[in-house]
Design a protein around this motif. Structure first.
Motif, short mmCIF file in Angstrom:
data_model
loop_
_atom_site.label_atom_id
_atom_site.label_comp_id
_atom_site.label_asym_id
_atom_site.label_seq_id
_atom_site.Cartn_x
_atom_site.Cartn_y
_atom_site.Cartn_z
N THR A 195 4.38 11.65 1.67
CA THR A 195 3.39 11.09 1.34
C THR A 195 3.05 10.58 2.52
O THR A 195 4.28 9.11 2.67
N LEU A 196 2.43 10.39 3.25
CA LEU A 196 1.67 8.86 4.04
C LEU A 196 1.16 7.99 2.95
O LEU A 196 -0.75 8.32 2.29
N THR A 197 1.11 7.10 3.95
CA THR A 197 0.08 5.91 3.33
C THR A 197 -0.15 4.66 4.07
O THR A 197 0.26 4.64 4.90
N ALA A 198 -1.07 4.44 4.26
CA ALA A 198 -2.15 3.79 4.90
C ALA A 198 -3.18 3.28 5.09
O ALA A 198 -3.81 2.79 3.42
N THR A 199 -4.59 2.54 5.87
CA THR A 199 -5.68 2.10 5.72
C THR A 199 -6.83 2.50 6.72
O THR A 199 -5.97 3.35 7.80
N GLU B 102 1.84 2.04 12.90
CA GLU B 102 0.31 1.69 13.85
C GLU B 102 0.63 1.30 15.08
O GLU B 102 0.07 0.87 15.38
N ARG C 16 5.66 0.96 8.36
CA ARG C 16 4.29 0.46 8.48
C ARG C 16 3.90 0.45 10.10
O ARG C 16 2.73 0.70 10.35
N THR D 141 0.99 4.18 -5.39
CA THR D 141 1.00 3.52 -3.95
C THR D 141 0.82 1.78 -5.34
O THR D 141 0.09 2.31 -6.44
N ILE E 123 0.85 -1.08 -0.15
CA ILE E 123 -0.19 0.03 -0.23
C ILE E 123 0.72 1.40 0.32
O ILE E 123 0.47 2.08 0.13
N HIS E 124 2.72 1.16 0.20
CA HIS E 124 3.03 2.15 0.32
C HIS E 124 3.47 2.48 -0.87
O HIS E 124 2.99 2.23 -2.02
N ASN E 125 3.89 4.10 -1.54
CA ASN E 125 4.76 4.69 -2.48
C ASN E 125 5.25 4.45 -2.48
O ASN E 125 6.51 3.89 -2.85
N ARG F 79 -4.34 7.26 0.98
CA ARG F 79 -3.44 7.96 1.00
C ARG F 79 -3.49 8.97 1.09
O ARG F 79 -4.47 9.69 1.11
#
Ligand code: SF4
Lengths: 417, 127
Positions: free
Chosen positions: B53-57, A177, A173, A62, A48-50, B71
């Motif tokens: 850039t932040l990516t998450a869920t 979290e 990540r 992403t 899911i990262h860019n 994102r």
């Protein structure tokens, strides 16, 4: 299957999707992707990262966005997909045997085949770490799936063995979290992944990167309670007395990827012992006529953009083969890895056409010159094992040099590490 | 900012270690170690305004698709990463969602939207 399949693509990750799209664009009538998972995209949905697509789409995307761009293309080009279908055999005449709940037992004889099975992570068995077998030891990719797809945090305190890109990305990540990442432990004197990941995943969060260290013992009976890490010497052996205990409830492994070639081997495809993938020519044709390969099944790439690029070449060639029933092997010249070069792909070139060489160096260095026989050379400010060196060679230069037989590629380093 | 700070430039694989010397007011007076001009610019930017850039869920509440990847629509200040993470924990999305849909507009007034990066429901067979 009722009607004829022109190109069958095995695997629906970034390589399979790109190969299928390219095959359709090259005129192949019926292109079918066979995928064992229940969805397209391979590992991209969990990445899911860019950082994807900077070269291919000139955009910072992403994993899911990159995947969607290719799925949209596949859809608009009329690529067919068979999901939850597992290829169990491939023979030397391109005969595919596959099973799926929906289609049952299938025998397919396509005009040509593209191998796009990708790669898998090296697991604990392959690393040989002593200790008990407690819960909490898994590959970085498995953890990535738990956290990004299924919504579970497998632990709260982590040590990551190996500084591959997935490991570093998971370090960030997990930290975001709310978990604690004690350290990333790397046996080599340099990180295994890209610099941008070292900076943005480790430095940004103050996660220590222990270079020239390894995990020598895993503690815990039911559950991981910690690991012993030790410094290693120049021969990568633990230095006595340098060991220390790091408490953790999870140990992630991010120590390399291995191309997945069981099917290739069944078909009798020749495998390069260094890359772990098929020996291919510049058209990405393997040693078995009509069987092509592209992406991480051939060589573990650093960027997905190159996976797509290589798979497109394979897809185009597969379409040409399906059309004519043959494609002459471009094997006039064998490219050999020379000084400080671990491998070069493709292993065979015609010696007449423009060709792009992908290679990995064995050790990092500054002020490097990569020499392709007496044909050409190119300077690089730096080379590192974690980043692919890519070199375009003009057909004209090859012809003028009259290259025949073998062509050695060397990398000379003038600066230090 | 401390008088000396080292930044690894990520402008290219060289990864120059650039040391910035600053005076008491925090103005950069010298940069050492960058191999190129572009890198100097990158490093100055990284010292003044480090953005990511932040990516998450975010949660969906759906058993078969529990998480939707998201994102920030553009890079945000590094110090905002954790605060935005806390925001992502508060939302729950409902289907259908298309990649690019805004999940939180102008999240924490950063000027960036939190956007979906995948479709939900996901595309199935029949491509
Ligand atoms: S300063 Fe220039 S040469 Fe050095 S890493 Fe940055 S972009 Fe590359």
């Amino acid at each position: 299957m009722a009607s004829r399949v022109d190109v069958a693509v095995i695997g629906a990750g970034p390589a399979g999707l790109a190969a299928a799209v390219a095959a359709r664009e090259r005129g192949a009538e019926r292109v079918v992707i066979i995928e064992r998972a229940e969805q397209l995209g391979g590992l991209l949905p969990q990445c899911i990262h860019n950082g994807f697509g900077l070269l291919y789409f000139k955009r910072d995307m992403t994993g899911p966005e990159y995947e969607k761009a290719f799925i949209d293309m596949a859809r608009s080009r009329g690529v067919e997909a068979m999901l939850e279908a597992m290829v169990i055999d491939l023979d030397a005449e391109r005969g595919i045997t596959a099973v799926s709940r929906r289609h049952g037992y299938m025998k397919i004889k396509p005009g040509s085949v593209v191998l796009a099975m990708g790669c898998r992570e090296r697991a604990r068995g392959a690393l040989g770490i002593p200790g008990t077998r407690p819960a909490g030891v898994m590959t970085a990719g498995t953890c990535q799936r738990f956290v990004n797809i299924e919504g579970y945090m497998p632990g709260s305190r982590y040590v990551i063995l190996g500084s591959g890109d997935i490991g570093m990305i998971m370090a960030r990540r997990l930290t975001l979290e709310g978990a604690k990442v004690e350290a990333v432990v790397e046996i080599m004197p340099w990180p295994g992944g890209l610099i941008r990941n070292e900076v943005q995943c480790l430095h940004d969060f103050g996660i220590p990167l222990l270079l020239e260290h390894t995990v020598t013992f895993i503690h815990g009976e039911e559950r991981v309670e910690g690991v012993t890490v030790a410094k290693v010497d120049a021969e990568r052996r633990p230095v006595p007395g340098s060991d220390r205990f790091l408490p953790c409830d999870c140990l992630l492994l991010s120590a390399g990827l291995i191309p997945e070639n069981e099917l290739s081997c069944r078909a009798g495809v020749e495998i390069d012992p260094v890359t772990g993938g098929p020996v291919v020519d510049q058209n990405r044709q393997t040693s078995v006529p009509g069987v092509f390969a592209g992406g991480n099944v051939v060589q573990v790439h650093d960027l997905v953009d190159w996976v797509s690029w290589e798979a497109e070449a394979a897809g185009r060639s597969a379409a040409a083969y399906a059309d004519k029933g043959r494609l002459k092997r471009a094997d006039g010249v064998r490219v050999l890895p020379g000084k400080n070069i671990r491998y070069v792909v493709p292993q065979f070139i015609s010696g007449k056409d423009d060709v792009t060489l992908h290679m990995r160096v064995t050790r990092p260095g500054l002020k490097a010159t990569v020499k392709v026989g007496g044909v050409m050379w190119k300077r690089y400010r730096t080379v590192r094992p974690s980043e692919m060196v890519i070199l375009e060679v003009k057909g004209q230069a090859l012809r003028e040099a009259g290259v025949k037989g073998e062509l050695a590629v060397d990398c000379e380093i003038r600066g230090g590490d | 900012m401390s008088p000396r700070e080292t930044v690894i430039c990520i402008g290219c694989p060289l990864g120059c270690r650039v040391t910035a010397v600053t005076d008491r007011k925090g103005t950069v007076t010298a940069l050492k170690g960058a191999e190129c001009k572009q890198g100097q610019k990158h490093v100055l930017e990284e010292l003044r305004n480090p953005v990511r850039t932040l990516t998450a869920t975010v949660r969906t509440g759906d058993e078969s698709f529990p998480l939707l990847p998201v994102r920030t629509s553009r890079p945000v200040l590094k110090v905002m990463l954790r605060p935005i993470m806390r925001e992502t924990a508060k939302v729950k999305v409902k289907p259908p969602v298309k990649a690019g849909d805004i999940v939180i507009a102008n999240v924490l007034k950063t000027g960036a939207d939190l956007v979906a990066t995948a479709d939900w429901p996901a595309p199935g067979e029949g491509v």
